[in-house]
Write a protein that holds these residues in place. Structure first.
Motif, PDB file in Angstrom:
ATOM      1  N   SER A 286      63.976  93.519   3.805  1.00  0.00           N
ATOM      2  CA  SER A 286      62.703  93.811   3.145  1.00  0.00           C
ATOM      3  C   SER A 286      61.593  92.958   3.745  1.00  0.00           C
ATOM      4  O   SER A 286      61.843  91.970   4.435  1.00  0.00           O
ATOM      5  CB  SER A 286      62.806  93.537   1.644  1.00  0.00           C
ATOM      6  OG  SER A 286      62.912  92.140   1.400  1.00  0.00           O
TER       7      SER A 286
ATOM      8  N   ASP B  58      61.308  97.168  11.379  1.00  0.00           N
ATOM      9  CA  ASP B  58      61.272  98.564  10.948  1.00  0.00           C
ATOM     10  C   ASP B  58      60.045  98.740  10.057  1.00  0.00           C
ATOM     11  O   ASP B  58      59.681  97.832   9.301  1.00  0.00           O
ATOM     12  CB  ASP B  58      62.560  98.885  10.177  1.00  0.00           C
ATOM     13  CG  ASP B  58      62.594 100.315   9.672  1.00  0.00           C
ATOM     14  OD1 ASP B  58      62.002 101.188  10.338  1.00  0.00           O
ATOM     15  OD2 ASP B  58      63.210 100.558   8.622  1.00  0.00           O
ATOM     16  N   LEU B  59      59.406  99.885  10.125  1.00  0.00           N
ATOM     17  CA  LEU B  59      58.199 100.100   9.326  1.00  0.00           C
ATOM     18  C   LEU B  59      58.503 100.585   7.917  1.00  0.00           C
ATOM     19  O   LEU B  59      57.793 100.247   6.971  1.00  0.00           O
ATOM     20  CB  LEU B  59      57.273 101.101  10.034  1.00  0.00           C
ATOM     21  CG  LEU B  59      56.688 100.639  11.375  1.00  0.00           C
ATOM     22  CD1 LEU B  59      55.819 101.739  11.965  1.00  0.00           C
ATOM     23  CD2 LEU B  59      55.895  99.344  11.216  1.00  0.00           C
ATOM     24  N   GLY B  60      59.552 101.373   7.745  1.00  0.00           N
ATOM     25  CA  GLY B  60      59.858 101.949   6.438  1.00  0.00           C
ATOM     26  C   GLY B  60      60.710 101.029   5.594  1.00  0.00           C
ATOM     27  O   GLY B  60      61.898 101.284   5.388  1.00  0.00           O
TER      28      GLY B  60
ATOM     29  N   GLU C 196      57.588  97.305   1.003  1.00  0.00           N
ATOM     30  CA  GLU C 196      56.246  97.356   1.588  1.00  0.00           C
ATOM     31  C   GLU C 196      56.311  98.010   2.958  1.00  0.00           C
ATOM     32  O   GLU C 196      57.264  97.799   3.710  1.00  0.00           O
ATOM     33  CB  GLU C 196      55.662  95.946   1.718  1.00  0.00           C
ATOM     34  CG  GLU C 196      54.241  95.916   2.264  1.00  0.00           C
ATOM     35  CD  GLU C 196      53.692  94.507   2.360  1.00  0.00           C
ATOM     36  OE1 GLU C 196      52.511  94.317   2.060  1.00  0.00           O
ATOM     37  OE2 GLU C 196      54.466  93.601   2.733  1.00  0.00           O
ATOM     38  N   ASP C 197      55.284  98.760   3.291  1.00  0.00           N
ATOM     39  CA  ASP C 197      55.230  99.370   4.619  1.00  0.00           C
ATOM     40  C   ASP C 197      55.014  98.280   5.669  1.00  0.00           C
ATOM     41  O   ASP C 197      54.190  97.371   5.487  1.00  0.00           O
ATOM     42  CB  ASP C 197      54.089 100.376   4.682  1.00  0.00           C
ATOM     43  CG  ASP C 197      54.170 101.248   5.924  1.00  0.00           C
ATOM     44  OD1 ASP C 197      53.807 100.753   7.005  1.00  0.00           O
ATOM     45  OD2 ASP C 197      54.624 102.398   5.820  1.00  0.00           O
TER      46      ASP C 197
ATOM     47  N   MET D 267      53.443  98.401   8.326  1.00  0.00           N
ATOM     48  CA  MET D 267      52.066  98.394   8.816  1.00  0.00           C
ATOM     49  C   MET D 267      51.200  97.400   8.052  1.00  0.00           C
ATOM     50  O   MET D 267      50.227  96.871   8.590  1.00  0.00           O
ATOM     51  CB  MET D 267      51.463  99.795   8.707  1.00  0.00           C
ATOM     52  CG  MET D 267      51.989 100.788   9.722  1.00  0.00           C
ATOM     53  SD  MET D 267      51.497 100.403  11.414  1.00  0.00           S
ATOM     54  CE  MET D 267      51.983 101.954  12.212  1.00  0.00           C
ATOM     55  N   LYS D 268      51.545  97.150   6.783  1.00  0.00           N
ATOM     56  CA  LYS D 268      50.806  96.163   5.996  1.00  0.00           C
ATOM     57  C   LYS D 268      51.312  94.751   6.281  1.00  0.00           C
ATOM     58  O   LYS D 268      50.550  93.780   6.222  1.00  0.00           O
ATOM     59  CB  LYS D 268      50.943  96.471   4.503  1.00  0.00           C
ATOM     60  CG  LYS D 268      50.290  97.775   4.072  1.00  0.00           C
ATOM     61  CD  LYS D 268      50.438  97.989   2.569  1.00  0.00           C
ATOM     62  CE  LYS D 268      49.769  99.285   2.131  1.00  0.00           C
ATOM     63  NZ  LYS D 268      49.919  99.507   0.660  1.00  0.00           N
TER      64      LYS D 268
ATOM     65  N   THR E 206      61.129 102.034  15.002  1.00  0.00           N
ATOM     66  CA  THR E 206      60.870 102.986  13.932  1.00  0.00           C
ATOM     67  C   THR E 206      61.099 104.415  14.389  1.00  0.00           C
ATOM     68  O   THR E 206      61.155 104.693  15.591  1.00  0.00           O
ATOM     69  CB  THR E 206      59.411 102.834  13.440  1.00  0.00           C
ATOM     70  OG1 THR E 206      59.147 103.767  12.400  1.00  0.00           O
ATOM     71  CG2 THR E 206      58.431 103.083  14.579  1.00  0.00           C
TER      72      THR E 206
ATOM     73  N   ARG F 169      58.880 106.718  13.421  1.00  0.00           N
ATOM     74  CA  ARG F 169      57.546 107.305  13.426  1.00  0.00           C
ATOM     75  C   ARG F 169      57.078 107.486  14.867  1.00  0.00           C
ATOM     76  O   ARG F 169      56.829 106.507  15.578  1.00  0.00           O
ATOM     77  CB  ARG F 169      56.577 106.412  12.659  1.00  0.00           C
ATOM     78  CG  ARG F 169      56.958 106.191  11.206  1.00  0.00           C
ATOM     79  CD  ARG F 169      55.943 105.317  10.496  1.00  0.00           C
ATOM     80  NE  ARG F 169      56.447 104.882   9.211  1.00  0.00           N
ATOM     81  CZ  ARG F 169      55.789 104.053   8.400  1.00  0.00           C
ATOM     82  NH1 ARG F 169      54.598 103.578   8.766  1.00  0.00           N
ATOM     83  NH2 ARG F 169      56.315 103.675   7.246  1.00  0.00           N
TER      84      ARG F 169
ATOM     85  N   ASP G 247      50.438 106.304  14.852  1.00  0.00           N
ATOM     86  CA  ASP G 247      51.237 105.186  14.341  1.00  0.00           C
ATOM     87  C   ASP G 247      51.442 104.115  15.417  1.00  0.00           C
ATOM     88  O   ASP G 247      51.394 102.915  15.131  1.00  0.00           O
ATOM     89  CB  ASP G 247      52.593 105.693  13.849  1.00  0.00           C
ATOM     90  CG  ASP G 247      52.502 106.356  12.485  1.00  0.00           C
ATOM     91  OD1 ASP G 247      51.730 105.860  11.644  1.00  0.00           O
ATOM     92  OD2 ASP G 247      53.196 107.358  12.260  1.00  0.00           O
TER      93      ASP G 247
END
Length: 221
Positions: free
Chosen positions: A32, A51-53, A57-58, A60-61, A79, A81, A86
């Motif tokens: 996480s 990993d983004l997902g 929390e995403d 990207m943030k 990722t 994406r 992205d």
């Protein structure tokens, strides 16, 4: 090289850890964004695979927040994406590289070594000091053109000291390069690895700086 992997899929994380460890990496894994921030506050890592997902929390943030905290280690986004938007966003928010799933392990390894070269200011993987040559990407070590067989941890220890050059590294800093946080470390483990390196490469290869740690001492020509 010590890698922090941030991946919530247990099966994927297990596969990446096994693959990277087979290529001489030390790997810690968390699942996480919160766990990643906690780990980065205590671990001395060389590269972050993100990993983004993530479940909380995403990614990207998380990326810009890590950079805002002054965390400068290379970050490779891993990722599924695949949009250009992205990729651009991740790079703009602090990522140094972007690799799509599914991926080839050899490509991931090559990208990690490339990131480490960039940080160290080298254009090739080879680390040289006179007759001593070490290639972290291939695992080859030679002295006076003769191959030297080193274990994974002996190689990681030698690489850490050679890359530090004249800087003194504490015992804890060196252990961070050799072991992930899931491993139990025997009290004399580091001394054993140092003993074996001195036996194989010469007693001057590692200098003991009393009360401070260890420093690369070079080899006699």
């Amino acid at each position: 090289m010590r890698v922090l992997l941030v991946e919530d899929n247990e099966l994927i994380a297990h596969g990446i850890k096994a693959g990277l460890r087979a290529h001489q990496f030390t790997v810690d894994s968390v699942a996480s964004a919160a766990m990643a921030e906690a780990a980065l506050a205590t671990l001395n890592c060389d590269v972050l695979i993100l990993d983004l997902g993530l479940p909380d929390e995403d990614g990207m943030k998380l990326l810009p927040r890590l950079r805002a905290k002054g965390i400068v280690l290379p970050i490779l986004v891993l990722t599924a994406r695949d949009s250009v938007k992205d990729k651009v966003m991740a790079l703009q928010r602090g990522a140094d590289d972007y690799l799509l799933k599914p991926f080839d392990l050899d490509e991931l390894v090559a990208r990690l070594h490339a990131l480490q070269r960039r940080v160290a200011g080298r254009c090739v993987d080879l680390i040289e000091d006179g007759p001593l040559k070490l290639n972290p990407a291939t695992g080859n070590v030679s002295l006076n053109e003769l191959p030297i067989a080193l274990s994974r941890r002996e190689m990681a220890l030698l690489a850490a000291l050679m890359q530090a050059k004249d800087r003194i590294l504490s015992a804890e800093q060196l252990k961070d390069r050799l072991y992930d946080f899931s491993e139990e470390i025997e009290s004399n483990a580091l001394n054993v690895h140092i003993y074996h390196l001195r036996r194989k490469l010469g007693g001057e290869i590692i200098e003991t700086i009393r009360g401070m740690g260890y420093r690369y001492g070079g080899v006699k020509q």
